[in-house]
Write a protein that holds these residues in place. Structure first.
Motif, mmCIF file in Angstrom:
data_model
loop_
_atom_site.group_PDB
_atom_site.id
_atom_site.type_symbol
_atom_site.label_atom_id
_atom_site.label_comp_id
_atom_site.label_asym_id
_atom_site.label_seq_id
_atom_site.Cartn_x
_atom_site.Cartn_y
_atom_site.Cartn_z
ATOM 1 N N ALA A 23 -41.395 -29.243 18.068
ATOM 2 C CA ALA A 23 -41.402 -30.018 16.822
ATOM 3 C C ALA A 23 -40.361 -31.123 16.863
ATOM 4 C CB ALA A 23 -41.136 -29.096 15.635
ATOM 5 N N ALA A 24 -39.347 -30.977 17.697
ATOM 6 C CA ALA A 24 -38.269 -31.958 17.819
ATOM 7 C C ALA A 24 -37.543 -31.687 19.134
ATOM 8 C CB ALA A 24 -37.305 -31.857 16.637
ATOM 9 N N VAL A 25 -36.763 -32.679 19.575
ATOM 10 C CA VAL A 25 -36.031 -32.550 20.836
ATOM 11 C C VAL A 25 -34.578 -32.942 20.610
ATOM 12 C CG1 VAL A 25 -35.854 -33.273 23.245
ATOM 13 C CG2 VAL A 25 -38.096 -33.083 22.176
ATOM 14 N N VAL A 26 -33.658 -32.162 21.213
ATOM 15 C CA VAL A 26 -32.239 -32.451 21.135
ATOM 16 C C VAL A 26 -31.703 -32.606 22.556
ATOM 17 C CG1 VAL A 26 -29.994 -31.763 20.238
ATOM 18 C CG2 VAL A 26 -32.091 -31.040 19.051
ATOM 19 N N PHE A 27 -31.199 -33.801 22.860
ATOM 20 C CA PHE A 27 -30.643 -34.097 24.168
ATOM 21 C C PHE A 27 -29.118 -34.025 24.126
ATOM 22 C CE2 PHE A 27 -34.664 -36.392 24.193
ATOM 23 C CZ PHE A 27 -35.128 -36.257 25.500
ATOM 24 N N ASP A 28 -28.522 -33.462 25.172
ATOM 25 C CA ASP A 28 -27.113 -33.693 25.445
ATOM 26 C C ASP A 28 -26.985 -35.152 25.897
ATOM 27 O OD1 ASP A 28 -24.346 -33.110 26.055
ATOM 28 O OD2 ASP A 28 -24.939 -32.991 28.153
ATOM 29 N N CYS A 29 -25.775 -35.618 26.093
ATOM 30 C CA CYS A 29 -25.575 -36.991 26.567
ATOM 31 C C CYS A 29 -24.886 -37.019 27.930
ATOM 32 C CB CYS A 29 -24.774 -37.794 25.547
ATOM 33 S SG CYS A 29 -24.541 -39.537 25.999
ATOM 34 N N ILE A 123 -29.356 -36.593 19.574
ATOM 35 C CA ILE A 123 -28.367 -36.436 20.635
ATOM 36 C C ILE A 123 -27.259 -35.547 20.091
ATOM 37 C CG2 ILE A 123 -26.760 -37.592 22.190
ATOM 38 C CD1 ILE A 123 -29.621 -38.431 22.721
ATOM 39 N N ALA A 124 -26.866 -34.530 20.857
ATOM 40 C CA ALA A 124 -25.786 -33.630 20.455
ATOM 41 C C ALA A 124 -24.736 -33.608 21.553
ATOM 42 C CB ALA A 124 -26.324 -32.226 20.210
ATOM 43 N N SER A 125 -23.545 -34.090 21.248
ATOM 44 C CA SER A 125 -22.530 -34.280 22.277
ATOM 45 C C SER A 125 -21.160 -33.816 21.803
ATOM 46 C CB SER A 125 -22.453 -35.766 22.656
ATOM 47 O OG SER A 125 -21.352 -36.024 23.491
ATOM 48 N N ASN A 126 -20.390 -33.228 22.718
ATOM 49 C CA ASN A 126 -19.008 -32.861 22.422
ATOM 50 C C ASN A 126 -18.073 -34.070 22.397
ATOM 51 O OD1 ASN A 126 -19.079 -30.132 21.894
ATOM 52 N ND2 ASN A 126 -18.402 -29.476 23.912
ATOM 53 N N SER A 127 -18.615 -35.266 22.546
ATOM 54 C CA SER A 127 -17.801 -36.478 22.488
ATOM 55 C C SER A 127 -17.350 -36.772 21.062
ATOM 56 C CB SER A 127 -18.611 -37.686 22.978
ATOM 57 O OG SER A 127 -18.886 -37.599 24.342
ATOM 58 N N PRO A 128 -16.196 -37.422 20.909
ATOM 59 C CA PRO A 128 -15.835 -37.963 19.595
ATOM 60 C C PRO A 128 -16.852 -39.023 19.159
ATOM 61 C CG PRO A 128 -13.945 -37.969 21.089
ATOM 62 C CD PRO A 128 -15.149 -37.651 21.916
ATOM 63 N N ARG A 129 -16.986 -39.206 17.860
ATOM 64 C CA ARG A 129 -17.991 -40.137 17.317
ATOM 65 C C ARG A 129 -17.864 -41.532 17.911
ATOM 66 N NH1 ARG A 129 -22.751 -40.463 15.922
ATOM 67 N NH2 ARG A 129 -22.461 -38.520 14.750
ATOM 68 N N GLU A 130 -16.649 -42.041 17.985
ATOM 69 C CA GLU A 130 -16.456 -43.414 18.480
ATOM 70 C C GLU A 130 -16.974 -43.560 19.908
ATOM 71 O OE1 GLU A 130 -14.199 -45.965 21.190
ATOM 72 O OE2 GLU A 130 -13.386 -43.991 20.689
ATOM 73 N N VAL A 154 -19.163 -31.064 13.254
ATOM 74 C CA VAL A 154 -19.357 -29.617 13.217
ATOM 75 C C VAL A 154 -18.018 -28.901 13.166
ATOM 76 C CG1 VAL A 154 -21.595 -29.657 14.395
ATOM 77 C CG2 VAL A 154 -19.485 -29.540 15.743
ATOM 78 N N ALA A 155 -18.064 -27.643 12.745
ATOM 79 C CA ALA A 155 -16.839 -26.852 12.671
ATOM 80 C C ALA A 155 -16.352 -26.445 14.057
ATOM 81 C CB ALA A 155 -17.082 -25.599 11.821
ATOM 82 N N ALA A 156 -17.278 -26.172 14.968
ATOM 83 C CA ALA A 156 -16.907 -25.729 16.311
ATOM 84 C C ALA A 156 -17.801 -26.429 17.331
ATOM 85 C CB ALA A 156 -17.049 -24.213 16.436
ATOM 86 N N PRO A 157 -17.226 -26.970 18.404
ATOM 87 C CA PRO A 157 -18.009 -27.669 19.424
ATOM 88 C C PRO A 157 -18.725 -26.688 20.354
ATOM 89 C CG PRO A 157 -15.696 -27.633 20.057
ATOM 90 C CD PRO A 157 -15.770 -26.992 18.704
ATOM 91 N N LYS A 158 -19.530 -27.219 21.256
ATOM 92 C CA LYS A 158 -20.121 -26.375 22.289
ATOM 93 C C LYS A 158 -18.992 -25.680 23.057
ATOM 94 C CE LYS A 158 -23.549 -30.031 23.098
ATOM 95 N NZ LYS A 158 -24.114 -30.962 24.098
ATOM 96 N N PRO A 159 -19.135 -24.390 23.402
ATOM 97 C CA PRO A 159 -20.357 -23.593 23.503
ATOM 98 C C PRO A 159 -20.802 -22.909 22.213
ATOM 99 C CG PRO A 159 -18.528 -22.338 24.349
ATOM 100 C CD PRO A 159 -17.978 -23.694 24.003
ATOM 101 N N ALA A 160 -20.132 -23.146 21.080
ATOM 102 C CA ALA A 160 -20.629 -22.624 19.804
ATOM 103 C C ALA A 160 -21.975 -23.271 19.488
ATOM 104 C CB ALA A 160 -19.621 -22.908 18.700
ATOM 105 N N PRO A 161 -22.823 -22.602 18.728
ATOM 106 C CA PRO A 161 -24.160 -23.145 18.442
ATOM 107 C C PRO A 161 -24.194 -24.225 17.378
ATOM 108 C CG PRO A 161 -23.883 -21.027 17.363
ATOM 109 C CD PRO A 161 -22.646 -21.240 18.194
ATOM 110 N N ASP A 162 -23.051 -24.496 16.715
ATOM 111 C CA ASP A 162 -23.033 -25.369 15.538
ATOM 112 C C ASP A 162 -23.717 -26.708 15.759
ATOM 113 O OD1 ASP A 162 -21.033 -23.347 15.496
ATOM 114 O OD2 ASP A 162 -19.960 -24.374 13.897
#
Length: 234
Positions: A23-29, A123-130, A154-162
């Motif tokens: 139904a949707a796709v989420v890519f790391d960067c 896109i879901a990334s542990n990078s800072p927004r900037e 998010v409250a917690a970055p990867k490896p948390a599921p948030d």
């Protein structure tokens, strides 16, 4: 007591190509769409070498894909400097790399475009927004994706599921109906914990992300052929 990871539950990706349509796709960067993860690791290792040390291979493997805060604390301890000094030096050097033209990994942009033609994409990334916004702009993806989730969101970055849960919500889809694509063990843990279907495409030697399906490259023709069969949900 065994330290082996628990086996993954049955997945529609267990057969290839699947008959399932997301139904949707989420890519790391980083490390999936562009080799900024590899560059970031090189920056860290060069910094450590300048201070006459290196990380144990097991520690290095576990750090790949983690939030910059975790990386910095580990390196600060290794070199005996204050975390504030280490983060200043490391991020300044990493930003200099981002000022160069970003080269996408093979098949990355074609895969994002093909997916976005059919379903909502994030896109879901542990990078800072900037830094994430800079990467998306450099890759020409800013107007193509429907949502992007950075570490501040998010409250917690990867490896948390948030992060993956937030991406699914932003796309209006249930996590189990979403396809995730990741390159690192850290990211794979996050996507699986969130309940997404996952394809791993590792790009850094030594990474063995646990996923129902693993590909050597986003340029895999079977991936493109499968995407072309997806139900259009736009």
């Amino acid at each position: 007591m065994s330290t082996e990871p628990a086996p993954l539950p049955p997945s529609p990706l267990d057969t290839w190509p699947p008959s399932w349509s997301p139904a949707a796709v989420v890519f790391d960067c980083d490390g999936l769409l562009v080799d900024t993860e590899g560059q970031w690791v090189q920056v860290q290792d060069a910094y450590l070498a300048r201070h006459g040390t290196a990380l144990d291979p097991t520690v290095r493997r576990a750090l790949t894909g983690r939030a910059a805060e975790v990386v910095v604390l580990t390196i600060a301890e290794a070199v005996g400097r204050a975390p504030e000094e280490v983060v200043r030096d490391l991020l300044a050097e990493h930003r200099r790399h981002l000022e160069d033209e970003l080269t996408p990994l093979p098949g990355a942009l074609d895969t994002v475009r093909a997916a976005a033609d059919r379903v909502p994409v994030a896109i879901a990334s542990n990078s800072p927004r900037e830094m994430l916004d800079r990467k998306l702009a450099g890759l020409g993806l800013t107007d193509l994706v429907d949502a992007s989730i950075a570490i501040e969101d998010v409250a917690a970055p990867k490896p948390a599921p948030d992060m993956y849960l937030a991406a699914a919500r932003a796309l209006g889809a249930e996590p189990a109906d979403c396809l995730g694509l990741e390159d690192s063990e850290t990211g794979a843990q996050a996507a699986v914990a969130a309940g997404l279907q996952l394809i791993a495409v590792p790009s850094i030697p030594g990474q063995e992300p646990l996923a129902p399906r693993r590909l050597d490259s986003l340029a895999d023709p079977a991936l493109a052929a499968w995407i072309s069969t997806w139900e259009v949900r736009r």
